[in-house]
Design a protein around this motif. Sequence first.
Motif, mmCIF file in Angstrom:
data_model
loop_
_atom_site.group_PDB
_atom_site.id
_atom_site.type_symbol
_atom_site.label_atom_id
_atom_site.label_comp_id
_atom_site.label_asym_id
_atom_site.label_seq_id
_atom_site.Cartn_x
_atom_site.Cartn_y
_atom_site.Cartn_z
ATOM 1 N N VAL A 33 9.922 -10.347 0.191
ATOM 2 C CA VAL A 33 10.390 -9.273 -1.567
ATOM 3 C C VAL A 33 11.493 -9.063 -1.020
ATOM 4 O O VAL A 33 12.470 -9.227 -0.066
ATOM 5 C CB VAL A 33 9.828 -8.039 -0.170
ATOM 6 N N ALA A 35 15.287 -6.854 -3.338
ATOM 7 C CA ALA A 35 15.002 -5.475 -3.679
ATOM 8 C C ALA A 35 16.043 -5.677 -4.469
ATOM 9 O O ALA A 35 17.228 -6.522 -3.797
ATOM 10 C CB ALA A 35 14.894 -4.149 -3.571
ATOM 11 N N PHE A 51 10.449 -4.619 1.654
ATOM 12 C CA PHE A 51 9.336 -4.942 1.755
ATOM 13 C C PHE A 51 9.331 -2.968 2.022
ATOM 14 O O PHE A 51 7.724 -2.073 1.627
ATOM 15 C CB PHE A 51 8.603 -5.335 3.094
ATOM 16 N N ILE A 54 8.848 -0.928 -1.121
ATOM 17 C CA ILE A 54 7.566 -1.352 -1.605
ATOM 18 C C ILE A 54 6.638 0.516 -2.214
ATOM 19 O O ILE A 54 6.900 1.202 -1.944
ATOM 20 C CB ILE A 54 6.533 -2.078 -1.546
ATOM 21 N N GLY A 55 6.800 0.609 -3.676
ATOM 22 C CA GLY A 55 5.568 2.008 -4.467
ATOM 23 C C GLY A 55 6.309 3.209 -4.024
ATOM 24 O O GLY A 55 6.297 4.267 -4.388
ATOM 25 N N GLU A 57 9.987 3.175 -5.351
ATOM 26 C CA GLU A 57 11.801 2.506 -5.496
ATOM 27 C C GLU A 57 11.468 3.420 -7.164
ATOM 28 O O GLU A 57 10.470 4.033 -7.595
ATOM 29 C CB GLU A 57 11.410 1.289 -6.624
ATOM 30 N N VAL A 63 11.179 -3.717 -6.897
ATOM 31 C CA VAL A 63 11.207 -4.222 -5.540
ATOM 32 C C VAL A 63 10.333 -5.172 -6.320
ATOM 33 O O VAL A 63 9.573 -5.331 -7.111
ATOM 34 C CB VAL A 63 10.814 -3.163 -4.597
ATOM 35 N N SER A 64 10.722 -6.735 -5.978
ATOM 36 C CA SER A 64 9.687 -7.774 -6.722
ATOM 37 C C SER A 64 9.420 -8.861 -5.451
ATOM 38 O O SER A 64 9.879 -9.051 -4.096
ATOM 39 C CB SER A 64 10.613 -8.513 -7.309
ATOM 40 N N ARG A 65 8.069 -8.856 -5.542
ATOM 41 C CA ARG A 65 7.326 -10.462 -4.631
ATOM 42 C C ARG A 65 7.853 -11.885 -6.239
ATOM 43 O O ARG A 65 7.401 -11.678 -6.194
ATOM 44 C CB ARG A 65 6.496 -9.545 -4.610
ATOM 45 N N LYS A 203 0.556 -1.178 0.905
ATOM 46 C CA LYS A 203 0.952 -1.563 2.529
ATOM 47 C C LYS A 203 -0.381 -0.853 3.220
ATOM 48 O O LYS A 203 -0.674 -1.162 4.828
ATOM 49 C CB LYS A 203 2.431 -0.653 2.190
#
Length: 336
Positions: A33, A35, A51, A54-55, A57, A63-65, A203
Motif C-alpha cells: 500500500v 499513500a 495501510f 485505508i478507509g 483518507e 491511498v492506493s494498492r 481491514k
Amino acid sequence: MASKKLGIGIDLGTTNLLVYVEGNGIIFNEPSVVAFDVETKDVIAGGTDAFSMIGKEHKKIKVSRPLRDGVISDMDAAKAMLKYVFERVQNIRDFHNATCLICCPSEVTQIEREAMRDLAIQMGIKDVFIEEEIKAGAIGAGIDIYSPSAAMVIDIGGGTTDVGVLSLGDVVLSHSIRVAGNYIDQEIIKYVHKHHNLIIGQKSAERAKIKVATLLEDEEEERVARIAGRDLVTGLPRTVNVTSQEIKTILQPIFQDITNVAYTVLEQTPPELAADIVDNGIIVDGGGALIPGVKEYFESMLSLPVRITENPLTAVVQGTKVLLRNKGSYIAQHKD
C-alpha cells in the motif's frame, strides 16, 4: 574487473510486498500500500503506515494498492512504492549494476509479465527476470527442486492461489486461481452484510479472518471476533460478534475451489511424478497456510500427506536467494 552485480529479489504480492537484497537480507515485509499527497503527488507513506490510512483518507490524500489479483493495476503507484522501499536502505544507490528477480503468479499473461519487468527497468535496473512464485516458494520451503524427485506446492497468497508440480529445477505444470486471502475478506464482508445487516471494511474483515478463521472439524472452543461497522438500517455505528463457525461456513466452498484446482493438477501430472508426490506429499505456503485446519483439510480431500512450510509468509522471497544466484538455470545449480 567488473564488480559483482547486486541481487534483488521481489515478492510483489497483492497483499504484502517483500524485498530481499543480497548482503542485507529481507529489507521490507509490509502491506503493498502507498499513500500520496493528491496535490503534489509526493509519497506520504508506504507499507504499514499507508495501510493504517485505508478507509480513513480525505480529499487531500489518496491511498492506493498497486496490485490486484497478483498483477500490477497501477504502475505509477507500484513504482512509487518500490522507490519508497529502496530509499529506506541507505547503501543501495546504484541500481544500474543490479540483477532483479520479480516473482509472479503462474498464469499471468506475457503482457502482465512485461509490466512487471518495465517496473524494474523504470527504477533503473537493467538486468531483470521473472520467475513463478511456486518455484521460489518451494525453494524457500526447503525443497530441492533441482532433484529428479517431484514436489507439489499449493501457494495461497493474497490475490491468487497457485498450485504446481516441480521437478529438475522448473515448473512441470501449474494452475492459478484468483481465489485467495483478499477473496476471503470480500466473502466475509458479504456475509456480515447479509446476515448481520452491517457494512464493514476490508481491514475489519481481515482482522476477523486472522482472529477466528478455521477449517478444523473439532474445535475445542468456539472463538468470537468483534466487528464494528455501519448499521444497514439506522446508518449508525454498531458492533456484532462473528463466530469461528460462521467463518468456517465461508471458508469451506472457497477451499473446495482450491481443492478442485489441485485435483486438476494431479490429474494432469505424469505417472512417474505422481508417484513421487505420493511419497513426498504436498507443501502449502502463503498466508492462507496459517489458517488452522488447512493441513487436515487438504489431507482429507486429496488423500495425500500435507506439510505446512515453517515460513509461509516469507518462503517466496527467501527462495529468490537461490534463483538470483543462478538466474533460474537448472544447469548452473546442478553444477554447484
